[in-house]
Structure formats: C-alpha cells, structure tokens
Design an enzyme around this catalytic site. Structure first.
Site, mmCIF file in Angstrom:
data_model
loop_
_atom_site.group_PDB
_atom_site.id
_atom_site.type_symbol
_atom_site.label_atom_id
_atom_site.label_comp_id
_atom_site.label_asym_id
_atom_site.label_seq_id
_atom_site.Cartn_x
_atom_site.Cartn_y
_atom_site.Cartn_z
ATOM 1 N N ASN A 112 28.533 12.369 -38.412
ATOM 2 C CA ASN A 112 27.351 11.763 -38.846
ATOM 3 C C ASN A 112 26.360 12.180 -37.863
ATOM 4 O O ASN A 112 25.233 11.894 -37.755
ATOM 5 C CB ASN A 112 27.356 10.312 -39.195
ATOM 6 N N CYS A 142 26.315 7.357 -55.121
ATOM 7 C CA CYS A 142 27.899 7.589 -54.805
ATOM 8 C C CYS A 142 28.417 6.175 -55.132
ATOM 9 O O CYS A 142 28.124 5.329 -55.523
ATOM 10 C CB CYS A 142 27.850 8.144 -53.526
ATOM 11 N N ASP A 188 30.268 0.819 -41.802
ATOM 12 C CA ASP A 188 31.297 2.043 -42.021
ATOM 13 C C ASP A 188 32.910 1.467 -41.730
ATOM 14 O O ASP A 188 33.764 2.178 -41.627
ATOM 15 C CB ASP A 188 31.018 3.284 -41.492
ATOM 16 N N ARG A 205 36.960 14.129 -46.259
ATOM 17 C CA ARG A 205 35.488 14.353 -45.953
ATOM 18 C C ARG A 205 35.195 14.047 -44.519
ATOM 19 O O ARG A 205 34.078 14.602 -44.112
ATOM 20 C CB ARG A 205 34.653 13.597 -47.189
HETATM 21 C C1 EPZ Z 1 24.253 6.891 -43.220
HETATM 22 O O1 EPZ Z 1 23.749 7.013 -44.246
HETATM 23 C C2 EPZ Z 1 25.689 7.132 -42.887
HETATM 24 N N1 EPZ Z 1 25.673 8.747 -43.421
HETATM 25 C C3 EPZ Z 1 26.437 6.221 -43.620
HETATM 26 O O2 EPZ Z 1 27.836 6.728 -43.475
HETATM 27 C C4 EPZ Z 1 26.302 4.961 -43.306
HETATM 28 O O3 EPZ Z 1 27.333 4.066 -44.088
HETATM 29 C C5 EPZ Z 1 24.779 4.687 -43.291
HETATM 30 O O4 EPZ Z 1 23.983 5.402 -42.596
HETATM 31 C C6 EPZ Z 1 24.492 3.053 -42.614
HETATM 32 O O5 EPZ Z 1 24.844 3.248 -41.470
HETATM 33 C C7 EPZ Z 1 25.301 9.609 -42.485
HETATM 34 O O6 EPZ Z 1 24.859 9.456 -41.246
HETATM 35 C C8 EPZ Z 1 25.288 10.845 -42.865
HETATM 36 P P1 EPZ Z 1 20.818 4.570 -44.737
HETATM 37 P P2 EPZ Z 1 22.346 6.782 -44.963
HETATM 38 O O7 EPZ Z 1 19.642 5.204 -45.371
HETATM 39 O O8 EPZ Z 1 21.330 7.355 -43.898
HETATM 40 C C9 EPZ Z 1 18.834 1.829 -47.958
HETATM 41 C C10 EPZ Z 1 30.129 7.613 -43.784
HETATM 42 O O9 EPZ Z 1 30.947 6.739 -44.261
HETATM 43 N N2 EPZ Z 1 17.856 3.088 -48.357
HETATM 44 O O10 EPZ Z 1 20.588 4.096 -43.311
HETATM 45 O O11 EPZ Z 1 22.431 7.194 -46.394
HETATM 46 C C11 EPZ Z 1 20.156 2.291 -48.506
HETATM 47 O O12 EPZ Z 1 20.791 1.808 -49.779
HETATM 48 C C12 EPZ Z 1 28.505 7.250 -44.673
HETATM 49 O O13 EPZ Z 1 30.167 8.197 -43.146
HETATM 50 C C13 EPZ Z 1 16.804 3.065 -49.060
HETATM 51 O O14 EPZ Z 1 16.700 1.828 -49.801
HETATM 52 O O15 EPZ Z 1 22.111 5.160 -44.834
HETATM 53 C C14 EPZ Z 1 20.962 1.168 -47.452
HETATM 54 O O16 EPZ Z 1 20.982 -0.084 -48.394
HETATM 55 C C15 EPZ Z 1 28.670 6.376 -45.623
HETATM 56 N N3 EPZ Z 1 16.027 3.911 -49.340
HETATM 57 C C16 EPZ Z 1 20.322 1.126 -46.175
HETATM 58 O O17 EPZ Z 1 18.906 1.476 -46.617
HETATM 59 C C17 EPZ Z 1 16.052 4.957 -48.623
HETATM 60 O O18 EPZ Z 1 15.151 5.885 -48.902
HETATM 61 C C18 EPZ Z 1 20.712 1.903 -45.211
HETATM 62 O O19 EPZ Z 1 20.796 3.291 -45.669
HETATM 63 C C19 EPZ Z 1 17.189 5.074 -47.565
HETATM 64 C C20 EPZ Z 1 17.964 4.014 -47.574
#
Ligand code: EPZ
Length: 420
Positions: free
Chosen positions: A23, A116, A307, A399
């Site tokens: 990440n 997803c 995570d 992955r």
């Molecule tokens: C990152 O995903 C990580 N992926 C995820 O890891 C991790 O679970 C997640 O952060 C939370 O820590 C990578 O870094 C590639 P977020 P990301 O945007 O950025 C909401 C793994 O296992 N949200 O911080 O997609 C969202 O729905 C993966 O390696 C919105 O509502 O997560 C969630 O509830 C899985 N609108 C919360 O914010 C947006 O535009 C946090 O999501 C963006 C996010």
C-alpha cells in the site's frame, strides 16, 4: 484456480523477513507519472496488485523493468490517458493514476473502480477535491472523465472523512498544481507519509508531513525529479505474521519491520497476554501463558487498522473468553466469519460488530477466501485447526502477500499450494 492445504497444530519458530509495503508501493508507482526522469524503486513486494498497476503503466505507454523486488519505471513515453475497466476492475487502487494523469496531461479517463467484496468503496471524496482544484469531472459510461486543460489550481480542501488513497491522489495533484494546496483532515497512514516524503525529495515543498494538515507548493505543471526510493516495510503483512505466531502460541521474530508502524497491533496482542522484544527493525513475539480476550474498534491510523480486523477475529477464537470486535470503516468486512464458523468458531455477528467466544476447538475443513485480509484470517485459523484446512480461491491472498506459504513453511508450518 489454486488452494492452500494447511495441516494444523504445528508450533512455529525462527525468523521471517517482512516484504515492502504493497500500500506504499502502489501510490509510489502511480506517482512516477509526474516524474521527468526514470525512477528506481527498491523493496517492492512481488504480488499481483503490484503487477496489475505495473501493467496499467505499460498500457499507458510507460516502460518498466521489475526484477527481484526492484522496479525501474520510465513514464516519459506515456501518451495514453485512459485506464480501462478491464484492468481497473481487478484492482480499485488503480484510481491512484487519476490525479497524476490529470495533473500531467490536463485530461484523463479512469474507469470507476466499482465496489469490492468489503464495501461500495466510493471515490466521491477524490472527485470533489479535484473539482475544488479546477478539474471538470463527468461520470459517463462507467468512466470518470476529468479535464483541467489549464492545469490544476491550488485550493484549500477539507476531506469530510479521512481517505488514504484520496489523500494520496490529492498530494500528487497538489504537487503539479499552480500555487498552494492545503489538505485538511488528511490521512496519517505511513504510506501517505512516504509518498509525501518522496514528492518532497523530488523537489516539491510540502509542510505538515505526518500531520492532518498538508500544505503543498505546486510546480505549476513542471514534472518532478525523483530520487531512488526504498519502500517501507508492510505493516499489515507484519501484523498478520505476528498473529500467526500468536494463534499458534509460538515464539517468532520478524526482521526488516518498522515497529512504530505496528504499535496498535502490538498493543492489542499485549492486552491478549503476548510479550515482545522490540528493537530498531526486529520484533519478537513470545507465547502467552493464557490468551486473553480482547475488545477492538477499527479506526484510521494510528489507531487499530481495519486491515488487521479479520486476523484478530481468527486469533480471538483461541482466547479464554469473549472478544468484541467492531468494524467502523467498511460496511461488509466480516465475510471471514461465516468461513471461520465452518471450522467450528463460535462467533455472533450483528451488523458491524462481532462477539467471538474463544477456546472452541477449530477443526479443519474446506473454506473459501473472499477478500485479501479475510483470506489471511482463514490461513491463520488453519494453522491451529485440528486436521487439514483447505482455503479455496487463494488468488485473493496472492494480491497482497508475497511468498506466503514459503514464509510460513520456513517457520515450521505445513502449508501446500495445490491446483483445484
Ligand atoms: C486504503 O484503501 C487501503 N488500500 C485499504 O487496504 C485500507 O483498508 C483502507 O485504506 C483503510 O485503511 C490502499 O492503500 C491501496 P479509504 P482506500 O479511502 O484508500 C470511505 C488492503 O487490504 N470513502 O481510506 O480505498 C470508504 O468507503 C486494502 O490492502 C468514501 O466514502 O480506503 C471507507 O469507508 C483493503 N469516499 C473510508 O472512507 C471516498 O471518496 C476509508 O476509505 C473515499 C473513501
């Protein structure tokens, strides 16, 4: 398709080297789109998500050479600015090319990542923030169509909620914008900090790195001069293997780890009765006299990471008592629970909250991986379940976990990859 066949009951011992952070590597690879020079990135984990993003960079016209965890990447010949559905749907973090493509070329099309297994995963906060920097964004035929022909303009942006990749996208947008961009309520994850440090070292002034308020003084469109990058250790892989030591109540040592990044995980393991020896880049876990139950609420860094939630649900099946674990970030991140119940785990689930009744013996069975971290929880349970556990659809694991069975077998586990 492949499965992992695990003979449970083995104690673990020895040392395991933690790989580079998936990440952190993903945004760093995307950021090379705004580099003027070829970039060398060391300590990249050889996992499917990385290969997917490398393939996307090649599809856009970039040149790459990925060998023994080192990636050379040159994006000077990138001409295409469309990230198509077929590749984005396989890895939603492809959204990370949105801002660099838009900042460099003034236009791009990126397929909406879609949801997803763990949730709808919207990107509305990314898009809203880019619009505040002057981007014109339409959603058409499942694509994000973004334009900023005169370049992005620095703005004051407040994220309604912390978003890791949203912050990363906007840091890259701010790096090339005209003028100053301030990001309030930025994510604090170590992966966000490494991206900021790399962009700062490439010649962009960034104030507030490591805080919730980032101020980025953009170059006005001039590409950046990247230095060689060494990816930080993968804190989630490290936490997962500490849970492997914990669930088998073994003593193991992790090397090439950043202890500061896994403090929340170590704190919870200590609450459960495990003890640690921690030095600069090594962490040893020692068996607990009795594994105690634990209460966990997932939250943004530096609090307990979502995570690691699935891994702790598996571990809690071995505790002497009832553990309570609440998932606050994603709406559907308990799919490992049904599979753990097939192994005999006693878990009550209520929306985003589970109660795990420990000390029930787990018995090996066939189980199905559903998402990256849920699958690691099933492997952990298989390490301690009596008999053989067969984890199906382990492409989910591939992955994000490099050489998982080799690493576990080197510690004394009995894990075999078999073709279904
Ligand atoms: C990152 O995903 C990580 N992926 C995820 O890891 C991790 O679970 C997640 O952060 C939370 O820590 C990578 O870094 C590639 P977020 P990301 O945007 O950025 C909401 C793994 O296992 N949200 O911080 O997609 C969202 O729905 C993966 O390696 C919105 O509502 O997560 C969630 O509830 C899985 N609108 C919360 O914010 C947006 O535009 C946090 O999501 C963006 C996010």
């Amino acid at each position: 398709m492949y499965s992992l066949e695990i003979e449970g009951g083995e104690k673990l011992s020895g040392e395991l080297q933690v790989s580079g952070s998936k990440n952190s590597a993903l945004p760093l690879i995307a950021s090379t789109i705004i580099s003027k020079n070829s970039v060398s990135i060391n300590n990249i984990p050889d996992v499917v998500d990385i290969r997917t993003l490398v393939k996307l960079i090649e599809m856009l016209g970039g040149e790459t050479n990925f060998d023994s965890n080192r990636l050379e990447i040159n994006t000077s010949k990138v001409t295409k600015t469309k990230a198509t559905y077929d590749i984005v749907r396989t890895m939603r973090a492809s959204i990370l090319v949105l801002a660099p493509l838009l900042a460099r070329f003034g236009h791009c099309e990126v397929s909406l990542p879609g949801g997803c297994a763990i949730g709808s995963r919207p990107v509305d906060l990314h898009l809203k923030a880019l619009q505040e920097m002057g981007a014109v964004i339409e959603i058409e035929d499942g694509y994000i169509k973004a334009k900023a022909p005169d370049g992005l303009v620095g703005a004051e942006i407040t994220f309604e909620k912390k978003t890791v990749t949203g912050t990363e996208n906007l840091v890259m947008a701010g790096a090339l914008a005209q003028g100053k961009t301030t990001l309030f309520n930025s994510a604090l994850e170590p992966e966000v900090i490494q991206l900021c440090e790399v962009i700062r070292d490439a010649g962009v002034q960034i104030d507030g790195i490591g805080t919730e308020t980032l101020t980025i003084y953009g170059t006005g469109g001039e590409l950046l001069d990247f230095q060689t990058i060494d990816v930080i250790p993968d804190r989630i892989e490290a936490g997962t293997y500490l849970c492997a030591g914990a669930i088998t109540n073994s003593q193991i040592t992790l090397t090439s780890v950043e202890p500061k990044h896994i403090e929340a995980t170590i704190d919870k393991l200590e609450e459960m009765g495990f003890r640690f020896d921690i030095s600069e880049d090594r962490v040893t876990i020692f068996p607990a006299k009795k594994i105690k139950p634990v209460n966990i609420v997932t939250a943004e860094y530096p609090l307990f990471p979502t995570d690691m939630q699935a891994q702790f649900v598996a571990l809690a099946t071995q505790a002497d008592g009832v553990s309570r674990i609440e998932e606050r970030l994603f709406e559907n991140r308990f799919m490992h629970v049904n599979e753990l119940q097939r192994l005999g785990a006693e878990i009550d689930i209520d929306k985003n909250y589970v109660e795990v009744h420990g000390l029930g013996e787990l018995r090996g069975a066939d189980v199905m991986a559903t998402d990256l971290r849920a699958s690691s929880a099933l492997v952990l349970a298989g390490l301690v379940a009596t008999g053989t556990t067969k984890v199906h659809r382990i492409y989910h694991l591939d992955r994000g976990y490099e050489n998982l069975e080799e690493k576990l077998n080197a510690l004394g586990a009995k894990v075999k990859r078999i073709r279904d």
